[in-house]
Each structure stands twice: as C-alpha cells, then as structure tokens.
Design an enzyme around this catalytic site. Sequence first.
Site, PDB file in Angstrom:
ATOM      1  N   ARG A 214       0.814  -1.237   0.000  1.00 48.64           N
ATOM      2  CA  ARG A 214       0.000   0.000   0.000  1.00 48.64           C
ATOM      3  C   ARG A 214       0.837   1.272   0.000  1.00 48.64           C
ATOM      4  O   ARG A 214       0.368   2.343   0.368  1.00 48.64           O
ATOM      5  CB  ARG A 214      -0.984   0.026   1.175  1.00 48.64           C
ATOM      6  CG  ARG A 214      -1.957  -1.133   1.142  1.00 48.64           C
ATOM      7  CD  ARG A 214      -3.132  -0.921   2.056  1.00 48.64           C
ATOM      8  NE  ARG A 214      -3.997  -2.085   2.004  1.00 48.64           N
ATOM      9  CZ  ARG A 214      -3.815  -3.171   2.730  1.00 48.64           C
ATOM     10  NH1 ARG A 214      -2.815  -3.236   3.585  1.00 48.64           N
ATOM     11  NH2 ARG A 214      -4.632  -4.184   2.609  1.00 48.64           N
TER      12      ARG A 214
ATOM     13  N   LYS B 263       3.576  11.300 -11.299  1.00 47.26           N
ATOM     14  CA  LYS B 263       2.673  10.471 -12.106  1.00 47.26           C
ATOM     15  C   LYS B 263       3.353   9.139 -12.357  1.00 47.26           C
ATOM     16  O   LYS B 263       4.477   9.100 -12.880  1.00 47.26           O
ATOM     17  CB  LYS B 263       2.359  11.139 -13.447  1.00 47.26           C
ATOM     18  CG  LYS B 263       1.246  12.154 -13.373  1.00 47.26           C
ATOM     19  CD  LYS B 263       0.818  12.555 -14.781  1.00 47.26           C
ATOM     20  CE  LYS B 263      -0.227  13.631 -14.738  1.00 47.26           C
ATOM     21  NZ  LYS B 263      -0.583  14.101 -16.096  1.00 47.26           N
TER      22      LYS B 263
ATOM     23  N   GLU C 239      10.082  17.707 -25.063  1.00 47.72           N
ATOM     24  CA  GLU C 239       9.434  18.092 -23.793  1.00 47.72           C
ATOM     25  C   GLU C 239      10.054  19.383 -23.254  1.00 47.72           C
ATOM     26  O   GLU C 239       9.372  20.176 -22.608  1.00 47.72           O
ATOM     27  CB  GLU C 239       9.539  16.962 -22.758  1.00 47.72           C
ATOM     28  CG  GLU C 239       8.895  15.637 -23.184  1.00 47.72           C
ATOM     29  CD  GLU C 239       7.363  15.596 -23.036  1.00 47.72           C
ATOM     30  OE1 GLU C 239       6.759  16.626 -22.679  1.00 47.72           O
ATOM     31  OE2 GLU C 239       6.785  14.525 -23.300  1.00 47.72           O
TER      32      GLU C 239
ATOM     33  N   LYS D 151       8.220  22.805 -14.470  1.00 45.21           N
ATOM     34  CA  LYS D 151       7.300  21.715 -14.140  1.00 45.21           C
ATOM     35  C   LYS D 151       6.971  21.723 -12.652  1.00 45.21           C
ATOM     36  O   LYS D 151       5.820  21.514 -12.262  1.00 45.21           O
ATOM     37  CB  LYS D 151       7.872  20.353 -14.553  1.00 45.21           C
ATOM     38  CG  LYS D 151       6.909  19.235 -14.147  1.00 45.21           C
ATOM     39  CD  LYS D 151       7.018  17.959 -14.934  1.00 45.21           C
ATOM     40  CE  LYS D 151       5.875  17.019 -14.503  1.00 45.21           C
ATOM     41  NZ  LYS D 151       5.878  15.746 -15.193  1.00 45.21           N
TER      42      LYS D 151
ATOM     43  N   GLU E 255      -3.673  17.084 -10.900  1.00 46.28           N
ATOM     44  CA  GLU E 255      -4.263  17.480 -12.181  1.00 46.28           C
ATOM     45  C   GLU E 255      -5.776  17.665 -12.119  1.00 46.28           C
ATOM     46  O   GLU E 255      -6.536  17.053 -12.878  1.00 46.28           O
ATOM     47  CB  GLU E 255      -3.900  16.460 -13.273  1.00 46.28           C
ATOM     48  CG  GLU E 255      -4.082  17.075 -14.660  1.00 46.28           C
ATOM     49  CD  GLU E 255      -3.515  16.225 -15.790  1.00 46.28           C
ATOM     50  OE1 GLU E 255      -2.343  15.804 -15.690  1.00 46.28           O
ATOM     51  OE2 GLU E 255      -4.244  15.984 -16.748  1.00 46.28           O
TER      52      GLU E 255
ATOM     53  N   ARG F  12      -2.508  21.598 -14.075  1.00 45.25           N
ATOM     54  CA  ARG F  12      -1.451  20.658 -14.459  1.00 45.25           C
ATOM     55  C   ARG F  12      -1.662  20.097 -15.862  1.00 45.25           C
ATOM     56  O   ARG F  12      -0.692  19.709 -16.522  1.00 45.25           O
ATOM     57  CB  ARG F  12      -1.360  19.513 -13.433  1.00 45.25           C
ATOM     58  CG  ARG F  12      -0.240  18.547 -13.768  1.00 45.25           C
ATOM     59  CD  ARG F  12       0.104  17.606 -12.664  1.00 45.25           C
ATOM     60  NE  ARG F  12       1.119  16.669 -13.123  1.00 45.25           N
ATOM     61  CZ  ARG F  12       1.823  15.880 -12.354  1.00 45.25           C
ATOM     62  NH1 ARG F  12       1.637  15.924 -11.044  1.00 45.25           N
ATOM     63  NH2 ARG F  12       2.716  15.068 -12.854  1.00 45.25           N
TER      64      ARG F  12
ATOM     65  N   ASN G 194       0.303  18.771 -20.791  1.00 44.23           N
ATOM     66  CA  ASN G 194      -0.014  17.802 -21.839  1.00 44.23           C
ATOM     67  C   ASN G 194      -0.163  18.440 -23.216  1.00 44.23           C
ATOM     68  O   ASN G 194      -0.840  17.871 -24.086  1.00 44.23           O
ATOM     69  CB  ASN G 194      -1.302  17.045 -21.487  1.00 44.23           C
ATOM     70  CG  ASN G 194      -1.067  16.101 -20.337  1.00 44.23           C
ATOM     71  OD1 ASN G 194      -0.001  15.500 -20.230  1.00 44.23           O
ATOM     72  ND2 ASN G 194      -2.029  15.992 -19.455  1.00 44.23           N
TER      73      ASN G 194
ATOM     74  N   HIS H 182      -0.142  16.250 -26.269  1.00 41.61           N
ATOM     75  CA  HIS H 182      -0.207  14.855 -25.825  1.00 41.61           C
ATOM     76  C   HIS H 182      -1.493  14.144 -26.262  1.00 41.61           C
ATOM     77  O   HIS H 182      -1.486  12.931 -26.433  1.00 41.61           O
ATOM     78  CB  HIS H 182      -0.068  14.768 -24.303  1.00 41.61           C
ATOM     79  CG  HIS H 182       1.326  14.993 -23.806  1.00 41.61           C
ATOM     80  ND1 HIS H 182       2.055  16.119 -24.096  1.00 41.61           N
ATOM     81  CD2 HIS H 182       2.139  14.217 -23.018  1.00 41.61           C
ATOM     82  CE1 HIS H 182       3.241  16.042 -23.511  1.00 41.61           C
ATOM     83  NE2 HIS H 182       3.326  14.908 -22.858  1.00 41.61           N
TER      84      HIS H 182
ATOM     85  N   HIS I  10      -0.707  10.889 -27.916  1.00 41.23           N
ATOM     86  CA  HIS I  10      -1.117   9.569 -27.413  1.00 41.23           C
ATOM     87  C   HIS I  10      -1.886   8.804 -28.486  1.00 41.23           C
ATOM     88  O   HIS I  10      -1.764   7.577 -28.598  1.00 41.23           O
ATOM     89  CB  HIS I  10      -1.970   9.709 -26.155  1.00 41.23           C
ATOM     90  CG  HIS I  10      -1.163  10.054 -24.933  1.00 41.23           C
ATOM     91  ND1 HIS I  10      -1.728  10.467 -23.756  1.00 41.23           N
ATOM     92  CD2 HIS I  10       0.170  10.045 -24.713  1.00 41.23           C
ATOM     93  CE1 HIS I  10      -0.776  10.709 -22.867  1.00 41.23           C
ATOM     94  NE2 HIS I  10       0.390  10.458 -23.428  1.00 41.23           N
TER      95      HIS I  10
ATOM     96  N   HIS J 225       7.669   8.540 -27.488  1.00 42.18           N
ATOM     97  CA  HIS J 225       6.722   9.459 -26.838  1.00 42.18           C
ATOM     98  C   HIS J 225       7.018  10.911 -27.229  1.00 42.18           C
ATOM     99  O   HIS J 225       6.119  11.647 -27.657  1.00 42.18           O
ATOM    100  CB  HIS J 225       6.802   9.272 -25.324  1.00 42.18           C
ATOM    101  CG  HIS J 225       5.934  10.198 -24.547  1.00 42.18           C
ATOM    102  ND1 HIS J 225       4.561  10.071 -24.505  1.00 42.18           N
ATOM    103  CD2 HIS J 225       6.226  11.293 -23.805  1.00 42.18           C
ATOM    104  CE1 HIS J 225       4.045  11.034 -23.763  1.00 42.18           C
ATOM    105  NE2 HIS J 225       5.036  11.791 -23.320  1.00 42.18           N
TER     106      HIS J 225
END
Length: 361
Positions: free
Chosen positions: A118, A140, A182, A224, A234, A238, A242, A245, A249, A262
């Site tokens: 956990r 993330k 990026e 960032k 987010e 935030r 992206n 993106h 994606h 990517h």
Amino acid sequence: MKQLQVALAERSYPIFIGRDLLGRSELWREYIRGSQVCIVTNETIAPLYLAQLRSKLSGLSVVEVILPDGEQFKSLATLNQVFDALLAANQNRKTTLIALGGGVVGDMCGFAAACYQRGVNFIQMPTTLLSMVDSSVGGKTGVNHPLGKNMIGAFHQPQCVVADLSLLDSLPPREYSAGVAEVIKYGLICDAEFFDWLEANIDKLMARDSEVLAEAVYRSCHDKALVVAEDETEQDRRAILNLGHTYGHAIETAEGYGNWLHGEAVAAGMVLAVALSVKLGWLEPVLLERTRSLLAKAALPLDPPDDMNVDQFLQLMGRDKKVIDGRIRLVLLKALGEAVVTSEAPVALIKEGLLEAGVRA
Ligand code: NAD
Ligand code: GLY
C-alpha cells in the site's frame, strides 16, 4: 550542481541536477530510510550503470530487478516481476525502490512503489533527457493498457530526483531529441523567455553542451515543479503539461507503443495544437513557423504519421483522460507561454486541422 525543490508540503522533495551525481551518494543516500533497497532498471541500462549504483549502496540489503526494455513492456504483466522480487526477498514497508532508467522504468517503478504494501518510498534516478525534464518529476506513475496509454496508475511522489547528466553521454540521438521535445514544451506552455533562450541555444543543446544542457534541464524542472506545486493531482492547471499529448497519445496508440517515441509523438502533436490555436485566431501564424523551426532543429517529426486517418485520430483522442462528458479537451495556446485547457475548439475545426496537416480523410 544545481538543485531545486518541488514544493508539496509534507511531500516536498529535492531535484539534484549535475554531472557524476550517481557517485555522489552523500547527496541522495539520506533519502533511503530503511535498510532495504530494490533497484528497478532494464536490460539496456543495467550493463551501463547498475554496478556503479550498487557500489554506492554498501551496508544495505539490495534486490535488483532488470526489466525487458521497451514501451511495449510497460504493462501490469511486467510489473509483476517487481512484486515477485520484492516478496521473494522479504522486502518490507521500509524498503526504498530506486528507478534507474528512463520514463518507462520510472513510471513502472513509481507505480510499484505506490502499490507495494500500500505504498513505499522511491527515488527517481532518470537516465534519459525526457525522464530528467518530465517523467521523474511530479509523481505520475503507471502502466499502459492495450486500450490506452498510462490508463492504470497512481500519483506517488518520489523522495528525491537525481538527474545525473553524465548518464546522457550514452543516450542515442533519437532518444535525446525526444527529450528536447518536452523541453520545448515548457517554453510554449508557460515560459516565453525560455522559448526565446531555446531558439538562441538549440544548436548547443543538440551538441549536448554541458552548460546549456544543465540550464535546459534546470529550467524545465523549475517550470514543471511550479505547475505541479499548484495542482498536484491534475484537477485543472497541471493539464497544460499535456500540450500535444492528446494528439501524441493517439499517434502512439495507433502506431503501436514504441514505434513512435513518446517525445516524437508529442512533437507532431504540439505542431497540431499550435496550428489549431492559430486557426482559432488566438496566435499569430509566425509562432507556428517558430515552433516548427525549433522542433526541426531538434531533429523531431513535424507531421503526423501518413497511415492514420481523421476518424482514427478522433476516436483515439476521445479516450484521452481530459475528455469530460464526451467532449475533447485540448491544451491550446492563447499566446507564447500561455497555455489553456479548453473544449472551445469545435470538432469540425479539429478535423480541418488534421486534414490540413496531411491526415487522410
Ligand atoms: P524509455 O524509458 O523507453 O527510454 C528510452 C530508451 O533509452 C530505452 O531503450 C532505454 O533503455 C534507453 N536508455 C535509457 N537511458 C539510457 C542511457 N542513459 N543510455 C542509453 N540508453 C538509455 O523512454 P523515455 O523517453 O525516457 O520515457 C518515455 C515514457 O515516459 C513513456 O512511457 C511516457 O508515457 C512516460 N512519461 C511519463 C511522464 C510522467 O509524468 N510520469 C511524463 C512523460 C512521459
Ligand atoms: N507529463 C505530464 C504531467 O506530469 O502532468
């Protein structure tokens, strides 16, 4: 060495940026709290840097997990290897996982740390430019699902990030360029001055000039960290990280994970997003030219793949995590350095933009 802090109250942590930092364990060893460590890396990075890292962990009980290399292995099935190793070695809740690798290893190791018993501590030791300027910062973590990228994951912040720039000496040029995509993103979304600086320094950055590279990594992490500190999970702001993106994606999913890197998919996606901002009348067309020119100097693709069609794009973009009530929300620019997350772009205009970029009807 440069250092900065991600300010997240009790989850705050430092980012160390400089050459030969793996060897300077006095900087980062204090972030290992217990006596157990699990290094997660992959089969490409292990022969290059694992022994160096291991030599700095004397006195600790260390487990090594060497994953297969590739975005296609960023899956729940592969992640099990980490849990198997942790359990086989009786690693407890005080263990610290160390991600030694690029974004794939970092995202997977971070997610394993979020889940194991956990939640246990982890340290990011990014080895690609992309992971130094983006994925290692902000917490993330996750893996891909065959139906969508990064769809299974958690927010889990590291204890510290060690960006050892000397590890980039072995990074192939194509991977380096993907990281520069990026870097350029930060200029576009929130730092116009940095964009100007990048235009002036792109040749040195591509030549991996030490000072320029250190400044680019520092400025990217700085930008960032500010965004993450404002909106860790987010809920809103935030999402500007992206830019490109949603398109990117879609490209990665359509082309098969790993065929387009990517950062390459993000580069082509940023061109589409900037072009759409121009079409909406929010930006002067010259910014599209400046963006294309900067990305071209970084040896990045400017156009989407020629085997995708508009419907495929829209269908895949509709699966984006930013979609609310079936409406595609995109990160677009109101000005250089001023990104917004918006559903204001009508689907017809998105389609038009794709067609104009050469995507098949
Ligand atoms: P990657 O991790 O696949 O690394 C790229 C390639 O370079 C791999 O083959 C790797 O083995 C190799 N490599 C890594 N370091 C090396 C080195 N120093 N020398 C030689 N080879 C080296 O790719 P990436 O671009 O680092 O990361 C992409 C991943 O990051 C994607 O899965 C993406 O979804 C994720 N990502 C996550 C976030 C986030 O916020 N968590 C942000 C951006 C991207
Ligand atoms: N790379 C996007 C984010 O960290 O939010």
